[in-house]
Design a protein around this motif. Structure first.
Motif, mmCIF file in Angstrom:
data_model
loop_
_atom_site.group_PDB
_atom_site.id
_atom_site.type_symbol
_atom_site.label_atom_id
_atom_site.label_comp_id
_atom_site.label_asym_id
_atom_site.label_seq_id
_atom_site.Cartn_x
_atom_site.Cartn_y
_atom_site.Cartn_z
ATOM 1 N N ALA A 92 0.866 -1.178 0.000
ATOM 2 C CA ALA A 92 0.000 0.000 0.000
ATOM 3 C C ALA A 92 0.903 1.229 0.000
ATOM 4 C CB ALA A 92 -0.927 0.018 1.205
ATOM 5 N N VAL A 93 0.476 2.264 -0.706
ATOM 6 C CA VAL A 93 1.324 3.437 -0.913
ATOM 7 C C VAL A 93 0.640 4.687 -0.360
ATOM 8 C CG1 VAL A 93 2.444 4.908 -2.637
ATOM 9 C CG2 VAL A 93 2.380 2.423 -2.962
ATOM 10 N N SER A 94 1.427 5.510 0.302
ATOM 11 C CA SER A 94 0.994 6.841 0.722
ATOM 12 C C SER A 94 1.925 7.871 0.099
ATOM 13 C CB SER A 94 1.043 6.990 2.244
ATOM 14 O OG SER A 94 0.194 6.076 2.894
ATOM 15 N N LEU A 95 1.352 8.966 -0.381
ATOM 16 C CA LEU A 95 2.132 10.082 -0.903
ATOM 17 C C LEU A 95 1.665 11.360 -0.233
ATOM 18 C CD1 LEU A 95 4.219 11.240 -2.933
ATOM 19 C CD2 LEU A 95 2.290 11.588 -4.505
ATOM 20 N N ILE A 96 2.599 12.038 0.426
ATOM 21 C CA ILE A 96 2.343 13.370 0.970
ATOM 22 C C ILE A 96 2.922 14.366 -0.025
ATOM 23 C CG2 ILE A 96 2.651 14.921 2.914
ATOM 24 C CD1 ILE A 96 1.158 12.278 3.560
ATOM 25 N N ALA A 97 2.073 15.230 -0.571
ATOM 26 C CA ALA A 97 2.498 16.203 -1.582
ATOM 27 C C ALA A 97 2.218 17.611 -1.074
ATOM 28 C CB ALA A 97 1.770 15.963 -2.902
ATOM 29 N N ASP A 98 3.287 18.350 -0.789
ATOM 30 C CA ASP A 98 3.181 19.733 -0.343
ATOM 31 C C ASP A 98 3.500 20.623 -1.544
ATOM 32 O OD1 ASP A 98 3.309 22.217 0.803
ATOM 33 O OD2 ASP A 98 4.535 21.608 2.510
ATOM 34 N N LEU A 99 2.464 21.043 -2.245
ATOM 35 C CA LEU A 99 2.652 21.828 -3.461
ATOM 36 C C LEU A 99 3.132 23.241 -3.151
ATOM 37 C CD1 LEU A 99 -0.480 20.736 -5.552
ATOM 38 C CD2 LEU A 99 1.700 19.547 -5.201
ATOM 39 N N ILE A 116 5.653 6.838 1.232
ATOM 40 C CA ILE A 116 5.693 5.778 2.248
ATOM 41 C C ILE A 116 5.125 4.508 1.619
ATOM 42 C CG2 ILE A 116 5.039 5.044 4.564
ATOM 43 C CD1 ILE A 116 4.454 8.028 5.170
ATOM 44 N N GLY A 117 5.964 3.494 1.506
ATOM 45 C CA GLY A 117 5.515 2.191 1.045
ATOM 46 C C GLY A 117 5.280 1.290 2.246
ATOM 47 N N ALA A 118 4.054 0.777 2.383
ATOM 48 C CA ALA A 118 3.727 -0.158 3.461
ATOM 49 C C ALA A 118 3.784 -1.569 2.887
ATOM 50 C CB ALA A 118 2.347 0.138 4.036
ATOM 51 N N HIS A 119 4.710 -2.366 3.388
ATOM 52 C CA HIS A 119 4.922 -3.715 2.880
ATOM 53 C C HIS A 119 4.391 -4.723 3.896
ATOM 54 C CE1 HIS A 119 7.521 -2.450 -0.488
ATOM 55 N NE2 HIS A 119 7.854 -1.456 0.330
ATOM 56 N N LEU A 120 3.477 -5.577 3.450
ATOM 57 C CA LEU A 120 2.823 -6.551 4.318
ATOM 58 C C LEU A 120 3.464 -7.920 4.159
ATOM 59 C CD1 LEU A 120 0.520 -7.322 6.259
ATOM 60 C CD2 LEU A 120 -0.962 -7.614 4.248
ATOM 61 N N GLY A 121 3.991 -8.439 5.250
ATOM 62 C CA GLY A 121 4.588 -9.768 5.245
ATOM 63 C C GLY A 121 4.136 -10.538 6.469
ATOM 64 N N PHE A 179 2.223 10.488 11.210
ATOM 65 C CA PHE A 179 2.412 9.550 12.313
ATOM 66 C C PHE A 179 2.103 8.144 11.792
ATOM 67 C CE2 PHE A 179 0.406 7.116 15.815
ATOM 68 C CZ PHE A 179 1.515 6.974 16.625
ATOM 69 N N THR A 180 3.077 7.257 11.879
ATOM 70 C CA THR A 180 2.896 5.885 11.422
ATOM 71 C C THR A 180 3.112 4.931 12.587
ATOM 72 O OG1 THR A 180 5.218 5.482 10.827
ATOM 73 C CG2 THR A 180 3.826 6.557 9.172
ATOM 74 N N TRP A 181 2.374 3.817 12.546
ATOM 75 C CA TRP A 181 2.610 2.807 13.574
ATOM 76 C C TRP A 181 2.515 1.408 12.982
ATOM 77 C CZ3 TRP A 181 -2.278 5.336 13.860
ATOM 78 C CH2 TRP A 181 -3.401 4.510 13.784
ATOM 79 N N SER A 204 -0.265 1.416 10.074
ATOM 80 C CA SER A 204 -1.058 2.582 9.690
ATOM 81 C C SER A 204 -0.161 3.745 9.305
ATOM 82 C CB SER A 204 -1.967 3.009 10.844
ATOM 83 O OG SER A 204 -2.745 4.141 10.498
ATOM 84 N N VAL A 205 -0.654 4.545 8.364
ATOM 85 C CA VAL A 205 -0.034 5.816 7.987
ATOM 86 C C VAL A 205 -1.091 6.895 8.163
ATOM 87 C CG1 VAL A 205 1.013 7.174 6.146
ATOM 88 C CG2 VAL A 205 1.515 4.715 6.322
ATOM 89 N N THR A 206 -0.798 7.891 8.982
ATOM 90 C CA THR A 206 -1.722 9.001 9.187
ATOM 91 C C THR A 206 -0.990 10.318 9.010
ATOM 92 O OG1 THR A 206 -1.362 9.306 11.575
ATOM 93 C CG2 THR A 206 -2.936 7.608 10.915
ATOM 94 N N ILE A 207 -1.750 11.350 8.727
ATOM 95 C CA ILE A 207 -1.223 12.712 8.766
ATOM 96 C C ILE A 207 -2.223 13.547 9.542
ATOM 97 C CG2 ILE A 207 -2.229 13.296 6.502
ATOM 98 C CD1 ILE A 207 0.205 15.206 6.131
ATOM 99 N N ALA A 208 -1.710 14.374 10.471
ATOM 100 C CA ALA A 208 -2.601 15.121 11.351
ATOM 101 C C ALA A 208 -2.133 16.561 11.498
ATOM 102 C CB ALA A 208 -2.684 14.460 12.723
ATOM 103 N N ASP A 209 -3.106 17.451 11.508
ATOM 104 C CA ASP A 209 -2.867 18.882 11.703
ATOM 105 C C ASP A 209 -3.094 19.186 13.177
ATOM 106 O OD1 ASP A 209 -2.836 21.632 11.772
ATOM 107 O OD2 ASP A 209 -4.100 21.892 9.986
ATOM 108 N N HIS A 210 -2.003 19.402 13.921
ATOM 109 C CA HIS A 210 -2.046 19.661 15.361
ATOM 110 C C HIS A 210 -1.989 21.151 15.682
ATOM 111 C CE1 HIS A 210 -1.171 15.522 17.119
ATOM 112 N NE2 HIS A 210 -0.941 15.311 15.830
#
Length: 264
Positions: A91-98, A106-111, A200-202, A211-217
């Motif tokens: 599963a892939v996540s891309l954070i793009a700050d234009l 972020i590549g999430a690899h499941l094994g 924040f990833t865990w 998990s891959v998350t992005i949060a505005d604190h």
């Protein structure tokens, strides 16, 4: 008879958590449709071409065309997420700050979990966006969340708290929902994207997921997060992937003696 919370075989599998967990997910946006983004840097160049429904991508030796979801985090800041249609274990996540010309792949690899690793492993690649002017600080690992305790509401029935302990560990506790009463300490990695905005990833060790998350604190009374969960189903046969969102608020902050601060 009450459930034995210490018996981890009773814990809810990822596919059992999914129904209703996404109630507070933000609407997706089409702001990246028609754009081709190239991230240059660690592991690059990586290319991502978006239309209304799909992304065609090449990154870290993987390529494919997949259905995507894109969330707007802040002005000109986007979180794109998809499950590879070619490799079910990715599963892939891309954070793009234009606005600042920066990206995080972020590549999430499941094994399979082992004594020394969790079932999901995350591959982080930081870079700049080709054709954009890079401004501000580079995206990088951060200790800024350490000591914070945050309450997260994922749906009218799902609530958790996170306690950010160190650069390696955080503790979660379910406050409401089917996992109420469960708690654990799992590995995490945190990146600051902009001041006050964190990825924040865990990676969980009991339930084979990550998990891959992005949060505005920036507003500690109205924190907003967007995220995805990826792992095995109850049978351990098929990957489970879904997106979600949460509303959070800061409960407290721990202040360690300088010499004992786990952030140092």
């Amino acid at each position: 008879m009450s459930l034995n919370l210490l018996d981890t075989s009773n814990w809810l599998p990822l596919d059992g958590l999914a129904p209703g967990f996404d109630a507070n997910k933000a609407p997706t946006v089409q702001d990246l449709a028609g754009k081709e983004l190239t991230v240059v840097g660690d592991g690059g160049p990586m290319t991502f071409s978006f239309d209304d429904e799909e992304v065609t991508w090449t990154a870290t030796g993987y390529t494919g065309t997949s259905t995507h979801e894109v969330f707007k985090v802040a002005e000109d800041l986007y979180y794109a997420q998809w499950h590879s249609s070619v490799d079910a274990g990715l599963a892939v996540s891309l954070i793009a700050d234009l606005a600042n010309g920066r990206g995080l792949y972020i590549g999430a690899h499941l094994g399979r979990a082992t004594a020394g690793s969790t079932a999901v492993q995350h591959d982080f690649r930081v870079g700049t966006l080709e054709g954009f002017t890079a401004t501000g600080d580079a995206i990088g690992e951060s200790t800024a969340l350490i000591g914070r305790r945050v309450e997260w509401i994922y749906s009218p029935v799902h609530a958790y708290e996170h306690v950010y302990l160190s650069p390696t560990w955080y503790t979660w506790q379910c406050l409401a929902g089917p996992e109420r009463g469960l708690a654990d300490t799992d590995s995490n990695t945190v990146f600051q994207v902009r001041p006050g905005i964190f990825v924040f990833t865990w990676r969980e060790k009991v339930i084979p997921c990550g998990s891959v998350t992005i949060a505005d604190h920036r507003d500690i009374k109205a924190i907003r997060s967007h995220g995805s969960l990826f792992g095995w189903d109850e049978a351990g046969v098929d990957p489970v992937h879904f997106t979600f969102g949460a509303h959070g608020r800061l409960i407290s902050v721990s202040h360690h003696s300088p010499a004992l601060n786990p952030a140092n």
